[in-house]
Every structure is written in structure tokens, then in C-alpha cells.
Design an enzyme around this catalytic site. Structure first.
Site, short mmCIF file in Angstrom:
data_model
loop_
_atom_site.label_atom_id
_atom_site.label_comp_id
_atom_site.label_asym_id
_atom_site.label_seq_id
_atom_site.Cartn_x
_atom_site.Cartn_y
_atom_site.Cartn_z
N ASP A 173 27.46 53.80 11.19
CA ASP A 173 26.30 54.24 10.85
C ASP A 173 25.78 55.13 11.99
O ASP A 173 24.64 54.65 12.55
CB ASP A 173 25.43 53.02 10.20
CG ASP A 173 23.94 53.62 9.69
OD1 ASP A 173 24.00 54.56 9.16
OD2 ASP A 173 23.06 52.66 9.76
N ASN A 178 20.19 54.83 15.64
CA ASN A 178 20.89 53.79 16.19
C ASN A 178 21.73 54.04 17.58
O ASN A 178 22.55 53.48 17.97
CB ASN A 178 22.10 53.68 15.05
CG ASN A 178 21.23 52.95 13.85
OD1 ASN A 178 20.34 52.43 14.02
ND2 ASN A 178 21.96 53.11 12.64
N ASP A 193 22.97 48.60 15.96
CA ASP A 193 22.96 48.32 14.45
C ASP A 193 24.64 48.34 14.01
O ASP A 193 24.74 49.51 13.30
CB ASP A 193 22.18 49.78 13.89
CG ASP A 193 21.71 49.28 12.47
OD1 ASP A 193 21.89 48.31 12.00
OD2 ASP A 193 21.02 50.21 11.89
N1 LIG Z 1 18.87 45.81 20.86
C1 LIG Z 1 17.60 46.47 20.54
N2 LIG Z 1 17.44 47.68 21.54
C2 LIG Z 1 16.46 48.55 21.26
N3 LIG Z 1 16.03 48.71 20.07
C3 LIG Z 1 16.38 47.77 18.87
C4 LIG Z 1 17.22 46.95 19.15
N4 LIG Z 1 17.67 46.21 17.90
C5 LIG Z 1 16.93 47.03 17.10
N5 LIG Z 1 16.14 47.88 17.65
C6 LIG Z 1 14.87 48.58 17.10
O1 LIG Z 1 14.90 48.36 15.68
C7 LIG Z 1 15.15 49.23 14.88
C8 LIG Z 1 15.98 48.49 13.47
O2 LIG Z 1 17.05 47.92 14.09
P1 LIG Z 1 18.43 48.10 13.48
O3 LIG Z 1 19.30 47.05 14.07
O4 LIG Z 1 18.81 49.32 13.76
O5 LIG Z 1 18.36 47.79 11.85
P2 LIG Z 1 18.45 48.52 10.58
O6 LIG Z 1 19.69 47.72 10.02
O7 LIG Z 1 17.09 48.14 9.80
O8 LIG Z 1 18.61 50.01 10.84
C9 LIG Z 1 16.12 50.25 15.61
O9 LIG Z 1 16.26 51.49 15.09
C10 LIG Z 1 15.61 49.95 17.00
O10 LIG Z 1 14.38 50.90 17.05
MG LIG Z 2 19.17 51.26 12.35
#
Ligand SMILES: Nc1ncnc2c1ncn2[C@@H]1O[C@H](COP(=O)(O)OP(=O)(O)O)[C@@H](O)[C@H]1O
Ligand SMILES: [Mg+2]
Length: 250
Positions: A173, A178, A193
């Protein structure tokens, strides 16, 4: 509401479907209900694996099982800015870094996770059968066509794609939100992600990244592709994976 235990969490993203993300200081918590636990645990294992390779990403700080039967994955905050938040002036250098990091990711070996085309197509078949394709993920052209017809197009191209398959470790993805960058050096600071990380055709990532550069940055992906090392990508495979991806969410 689905939330990690304890005070001080701020909601970052309340998922439309199964996960919600929260921040507290230098950690993030991604939480899900009971139905999402297996998938979230699979993402956690991928984050741990990527961290073990030395490529930049988050680390898993904690895994919490909630009384509701759901779970929260707690990860370290990746520093820097997500690709979609970079200033336009930074984009060209960021594209080169992005090409470099995907090249490194795709060169990793001994990945324990697979994402076979057959299972991705099976997911798409299920989403289409349930009439759950999110039109927001389709282009204007594709929105005019019934999802079953889009799927039929994918199925018809499958033999070609399988005949030229280049399996590598894909992010799965690889969209701009991400991928994080140092806003000064424009080096990649982390890939997040990772729920879809696994061995798959390299065009899974090339297709999503190039279309994001085009749609979000109105950028010619040339510098990205040159840095990645495939300056003249196969348009049939780019098209195939661009079309397949929106049929797999829902
Ligand atoms: N470990 C991390 N470090 C920095 N930002 C994070 C982290 N985990 C999540 N985020 C923030 O949260 C958002 C959503 O998390 P993500 O894992 O991408 O979930 P989704 O599957 O909903 O896209 C990301 O786009 C980012 O901005
Ligand atoms: Mg994401």
C-alpha cells in the site's frame, strides 16, 4: 468508542471500517474490534520483521488485548513528514529517495510473508460480490463501469501478468501518506501501514506509487522510476495493479 486504555490519547484517524489510530507523545496506537484482530496481528508481525531488516520504519512497542475482544498495536512514531505533507519544492528529491527505498525493500530476501496474486484476486472477487467497492477509490472512467466488469478485465489480464511475474518484497500500500521523509534531507525516515507487506509482483508498488505521484503531486514519475531502476515500466502491469487495488478494499 474503540480506543486504547489510559488517558492522553488523541484520535488521529477514526477508521471508516475496522481500525482507528491514536497518538500519545511519541507512540501511535492502531486499534481494532474483535473481527480485525487477526489482520492487525499480521500487520504487527510485518512491522517487527521490517524492523529486523534495518530498513526504516516503526518499532512495535506494545500489543494490548482489549476487554471488548479487540486489540491495539502500539508503535513508535516515525519522525518526519508523510509524503502527502511535503512542500512542492521538496518533491523531486523525495521522489528519488522513494525510488531508492522501494528498490532496497524489493531487494530484501527471506521474507516470511506472501501476498499471492490468486489471493488478492479472490479478495477482489469477494468485495465485488458483496457490492462493497468504494467508488471514491475509482477513477472517473472506472466509475462509469460496473465493478463486475472491472473485475472481468482484471481476470482477463491475469495470465499475462502471471507470465511476467517478478516476485519481490512489496509494501503493498505504497501511497504517499504511508511513507515518511526527513523534511530537510528528504531521505525516507520510515515505511508505515504494513498490513499488506509481502512477496508480490514489483508492479504492485510501482503501480500505486506512480499513480499517487501523478494524482497527488501532478508529477511526472520519471525521477522516481529512474532512481528505482525501471525507467521504462510495463504499462500493462501498471494498469493491471492500479485497477486491481481499488477492488480489494471494502
Ligand atoms: N508509527 C507511526 N509513525 C508516524 N505516524 C503514524 C504511525 N502510525 C500511524 N501514523 C499516522 O496515522 C495514520 C494512519 O495510520 P495507518 O497505519 O497508515 O492506518 P490506515 O490503515 O488507517 O491508513 C498515518 O497515515 C500516519 O499519519
Ligand atoms: Mg495508511
Amino acid at each position: 468508542m474503540l480506543a486504547p486504555p489510559g488517558d492522553g490519547w488523541t484520535a488521529v484517524e477514526i477508521g471508516e471500517s475496522d481500525t482507528s489510530v491514536f497518538r500519545r507523545g511519541d507512540v501511535f496506537a492502531k486499534c481494532c474490534g474483535p473481527a480485525g484482530v487477526a489482520e492487525l496481528a499480521a500487520e504487527r508481525d510485518r512491522i517487527e520483521w521490517l524492523a529486523s531488516t534495518g530498513l526504516p520504519g516503526a518499532t512495535v512497542v506494545d500489543w494490548l488485548e482489549l476487554p471488548s475482544g479487540g486489540a491495539c498495536q502500539v508503535t513508535s512514531a516515525v519522525p518526519g513528514l508523510p509524503g502527502d505533507a511535503l512542500a512542492p519544492v521538496s518533491r523531486e528529491r523525495a521522489m528519488r529517495s522513494l525510488g531508492g527505498i522501494l528498490r532496497e525493500l524489493h531487494a530484501l530476501t527471506d521474507c516470511p510473508f506472501e501476498r499471492p496474486l490468486a489471493s488478492v484476486i479472490a479478495t477482489a472477487e469477494d468485495v465485488v460480490r458483496r457490492d462493497a467497492v468504494n467508488p471514491a477509490f475509482l477513477t472517473d472512467e472506472w466509475r462509469k463501469v460496473a465493478p463486475a466488469e472491472l473485475l472481468a478485465e482484471v481476470v482477463a489480464e491475469r495470465p499475462y501478468v502471471e507470465s511476467v511475474l517478478e516476485p519481490v518484497v512489496c509494501h503493498g500500500d505504497a501511497c504517499l501518506p504511508n511513507i515518511f521523509f526527513d523534511p530537510d534531507t528528504l531521505e525516507v525516515t520510515g515505511l508505515i501501514d504494513l498490513g499488506r507487506l509481502g512477496v508480490a509482483d514489483r508492479y504492485v508498488d510501482l503501480a500505486l506509487t506512480t499513480i499517487q505521484l501523478h494524482d497527488e503531486w501532478s508529477a511526472d514519475p520519471g525521477p522516481f522510476l529512474a532512481s528505482y531502476g525501471v525507467p521504462n515500466p510495463d504499462p500493462r502491469r501498471l494498469y493491471f495493479f492500479r485497477l486491481l487495488d481499488p477492488l480489494t478494499w471494502g
